[in-house]
Structure formats: C-alpha cells, structure tokens
Design an enzyme around this catalytic site. Structure first.
Site, PDB file in Angstrom:
ATOM      1  N   LYS A  34       0.843  -1.205   0.000  1.00 21.16           N
ATOM      2  CA  LYS A  34       0.000   0.000   0.000  1.00 21.16           C
ATOM      3  C   LYS A  34       0.874   1.249   0.000  1.00 21.16           C
ATOM      4  O   LYS A  34       2.071   1.178   0.310  1.00 21.16           O
ATOM      5  CB  LYS A  34      -0.900  -0.020   1.225  1.00 21.16           C
ATOM      6  CG  LYS A  34      -0.145  -0.041   2.532  1.00 21.16           C
ATOM      7  CD  LYS A  34      -1.001  -0.561   3.663  1.00 21.16           C
ATOM      8  CE  LYS A  34      -0.272  -0.401   4.986  1.00 21.16           C
ATOM      9  NZ  LYS A  34      -0.832  -1.267   6.021  1.00 21.16           N
ATOM     10  N   TYR A 259      14.662  30.396   6.073  1.00 19.63           N
ATOM     11  CA  TYR A 259      13.411  31.070   6.431  1.00 19.63           C
ATOM     12  C   TYR A 259      13.334  31.294   7.937  1.00 19.63           C
ATOM     13  O   TYR A 259      13.595  30.383   8.733  1.00 19.63           O
ATOM     14  CB  TYR A 259      12.211  30.216   6.023  1.00 19.63           C
ATOM     15  CG  TYR A 259      11.924  30.234   4.533  1.00 19.63           C
ATOM     16  CD1 TYR A 259      11.593  31.429   3.884  1.00 19.63           C
ATOM     17  CD2 TYR A 259      11.978  29.065   3.798  1.00 19.63           C
ATOM     18  CE1 TYR A 259      11.319  31.441   2.519  1.00 19.63           C
ATOM     19  CE2 TYR A 259      11.703  29.060   2.440  1.00 19.63           C
ATOM     20  CZ  TYR A 259      11.375  30.254   1.804  1.00 19.63           C
ATOM     21  OH  TYR A 259      11.112  30.262   0.467  1.00 19.63           O
TER      22      TYR A 259
HETATM   23  C1  LIG Z   1      -0.158  -2.074   6.692  1.00 21.89           C
HETATM   24  C2  LIG Z   1      -0.709  -3.302   7.269  1.00 21.89           C
HETATM   25  C3  LIG Z   1       0.136  -4.338   7.667  1.00 21.89           C
HETATM   26  C4  LIG Z   1       1.636  -4.236   7.648  1.00 21.89           C
HETATM   27  O1  LIG Z   1       2.116  -3.614   8.814  1.00 21.89           O
HETATM   28  P1  LIG Z   1       3.678  -3.414   9.011  1.00 21.89           P
HETATM   29  O2  LIG Z   1       3.787  -2.864  10.378  1.00 21.89           O
HETATM   30  O3  LIG Z   1       4.117  -2.460   7.968  1.00 21.89           O
HETATM   31  O4  LIG Z   1       4.292  -4.744   8.851  1.00 21.89           O
HETATM   32  C5  LIG Z   1      -0.453  -5.509   8.095  1.00 21.89           C
HETATM   33  N1  LIG Z   1      -1.795  -5.638   8.163  1.00 21.89           N
HETATM   34  C6  LIG Z   1      -2.628  -4.642   7.811  1.00 21.89           C
HETATM   35  C7  LIG Z   1      -4.087  -4.841   7.911  1.00 21.89           C
HETATM   36  C8  LIG Z   1      -2.119  -3.449   7.368  1.00 21.89           C
HETATM   37  O5  LIG Z   1      -2.943  -2.465   7.017  1.00 21.89           O
END
Ligand SMILES: *Cc1c(COP(=O)(O)O)cnc(C)c1O
Length: 363
Positions: A34, A259
C-alpha cells in the site's frame, strides 16, 4: 543532467528481507505494498517480489494500478470496499475482499456476482478501528459462507495495535481474543477457515501470531519495526534517499540561515545547500542537528527545511564540493533514526516521498 534527488531502491535487499519474512512464516507471506509500497514504488517492488503469493493494498485504486502495471497475483483490499460499485470491479479484477463492517457485508450479500469472491473476514480483537466484534463474528461468517457469494475458503483476520512493543499485555489479550473468536465459529464440512494476524513486528517478535497468512510491510523495506529493542534480524534498508550539494558559502558568526532565521551561526561557518526539501518528502519539521550524510560523514541539518532545499553545517567537514552526493537516509543512516529526530516514525517518512522523486531500481 537532472536534479540529483532520487530514491535508490535496492532490489537485492528487498528480496533478502522478504526471504527473512518467509523463513519466519509458518505458511504464506503476503507483502504489503500500500501507499506505493511504503514510498518505494509499487511497480519496482511487486516485480522484484515475483515469488510472493499475493499483495496487500489499501484501496481499489491501488489494486487497479497494480493490474495496469501487469501484476497478475491476487491482491487483497485490506479495508475492503468503500462503496458497493467496487465489488463488481473487484470481481472483474480478481481482487480479494476484506469485509469488516455490516455495510460491506450487506453490500456483498446483495452484489450481483458471477462467481464466488475470495473473502477475508475482519475481526476487531482490541484495536477498535476495523472489524466485527467477537460476539457477532460467528453469525456474520455463517451468513456469508452460506450466501453463495464467497469461496469456501475464508480467512479470519485481525490487526495488532502494539506488536512493536515486546511483552505488551494488550497484544497478549488480542491474541487470546482472536483464538477465542476463531474457536467460536463452526466451519461447515468442505469449507475452510484460515487465519491471519501478524504484521512485521508480530511476525518477528511474537511467534505465536504466525498463522496461515502473514502480512509484513515495514520489515520488507529493511528497517526494524520495533520501537526499542532487538534489531538484529538481518534486515537491510531498501531505500537510499540521495541528493547532492548544489551551493556552498561561508558566513560569519551571528548570521542566520534560511526562512525565519531559525539557526544562527555561533562561529564562522561553512554552509552547504542540498537539493531536497519537503516537496520531496523530507520532513519540514526536521530540527537543527538532524544528521545528513555528505561524502559519508554525518553533518547537522541547520535552518528550516524549504520546499526544494535544505541547508547543512559543513564547518567540520572541510572537503565538500558542489555535486557531492548526500544521503538523507539509507543503509548508513537509518530512517528510524531520522524519524526519531523528527518525532515521527519511519513509515511516515518512507511513504511520504513524493511523486517528483524518481525511484531508481538497482541490482
Ligand atoms: C499495513 C498493514 C500491515 C503491515 O504492517 P507493518 O507494520 O508495515 O508490517 C499488516 N496488516 C494490515 C491490515 C495493514 O494495514
């Protein structure tokens, strides 16, 4: 000739990290890709992990983008659908669906499907963000399993809120809740109910969470998912976020930089300007003193991060020239360490790399 700001993606490290996750898994290991594979570039990552059984994404848009790129593995929508019209699109594109609330359940039961869809059933074991409650999961499962809309093999899934802390009692409670809910479901003959519980931290730190499907994300990108503690799993950072020095100057003591002049030189100082800023995903709130590697030496960020540039105090690194390569994070400067300076986590920094930064696949 190009702006020197790039995210170099080490595919060998990525494959090695996935092998570590697979070795720890008792069964299937599904990479989470993702948010453009945590900022690394979903195309590069999915192609490099061509031995993965499936991938997980947050939305149908992300899944369809992977399909457009030619990824033909199963893709799980981790949050399911956001509207009923996505269900037929999911069917057409052979996506796996999480169903985690009553509206999604109703919409699936009413959907005009040609074939049964592959179902993951979300259970709330204590994080209280997504999922059905334990006392309703049996009825939901039976309604879906007998509907003809879902395949006979279903995965019961839950997510852990605090697996990144060792010995956390909430994690123990969530595991117990999961096991009790699983045991409460009567699975019809010929059907199968698999289990999925582990993210990266759980997979590495909580062996009892290893079930039929593991869902590692962050660890695949090579950084420790733990807040504190044992980091020695052999993970190798996949991204090296690089830029270069584009301008140099000497300033007098008492002069300020950037800045709002948030840093003032206490001595005559040499300042390097680098071509990276919050427009690339380098955090704007990085404070004075955040380390930047220039020619392999740690030099302190000074002054406010601009959209396209940062400034670094190189007074103690005498041999810096325009064009010298600089690293914002990577194998020699862990993103977790930068995140600590910025009061955030490495997940946010990695996934915040913006579209204008080219992802360059290596080896
Ligand atoms: C993003 C996600 C993971 C992975 O988590 P990590 O801490 O990056 O390993 C696992 N399960 C779900 C449902 C997620 O949304």
């Amino acid at each position: 000739m190009a702006r020197p700001t790039q995210a170099l993606i080490d595919r060998q490290a990525l494959r090695g990290n996935f092998a570590i996750a697979q070795a720890a898994s008792t069964a299937h290991c599904m990479p989470m890709v993702k948010a453009n594979a945590y900022g690394h570039g979903a195309e590069i990552v999915c192609r490099a992990l061509d031995n993965a059984p499936a991938f997980g994404v947050a939305s149908i848009e992300e899944a369809l983008e992977l399909r457009r790129l030619g990824v033909d593995k199963p893709i799980l929508l981790l949050e399911g659908t956001f509207s009923a019209d996505e269900i037929t699109l999911a069917e057409e594109n052979q996506l796996w669906l999480m169903v985690e609330n009553h509206q999604q359940c109703r919409e699936l039961l009413e959907a005009p499907l040609q074939r049964p869809i592959s179902l993951w059933l979300g259970l709330d074991t204590g994080m209280h963000r997504l999922g059905f409650q334990a006392d309703e999961i049996e009825a939901i499962y039976q309604a879906l399993a007998s509907s003809g809309k879902v395949q006979s093999s279903v995965v019961l899934a839950s997510h852990l809120a605090s697996a990144d802390h060792f010995n956390d009692h909430k994690t123990r409670q969530q595991i117990a809740n999961f096991d009790a809910a699983y045991a409460s479901i009567a699975v019809p003959d010929g059907a199968q109910l698999q289990q999925s519980l582990a993210n990266s931290a759980a997979l590495l730190g909580w062996p009892e969470t290893r079930r039929d499907w593991q869902r590692p994300g962050y660890m695949l990108y090579g950084n420790s998912p733990f807040v504190h503690g044992n980091d020695d799993y052999g993970l190798r950072p996949v991204m090296t976020f690089v830029t270069a020095v584009t301008s140099l100057r000497s300033i007098d003591a008492g002069e300020s930089v950037g800045y709002a002049g948030t840093w003032t030189a206490s001595r005559a100082s040499r300042i390097a300007t680098l071509a990276v800023g919050y427009g690339d995903g380098y955090p704007r709130h990085a404070p004075n003193g955040t380390p930047v590697l220039i020619n392999g030496r740690r030099c302190p960020l000074i002054g406010r991060v601009s959209m396209d540039m940062i400034t670094v105090d190189i007074t103690d690194c005498p041999s810096v020239n325009i064009g010298d390569q600089s690293t914002l994070w990577g194998p020699d400067l862990p993103v977790n360490e930068i995140a600590e300076h910025c009061a955030t986590n490495g997940y946010q920094l990695l996934s915040g790399i913006t579209a204008r930064v080219p992802r360059i696949a290596q080896n």
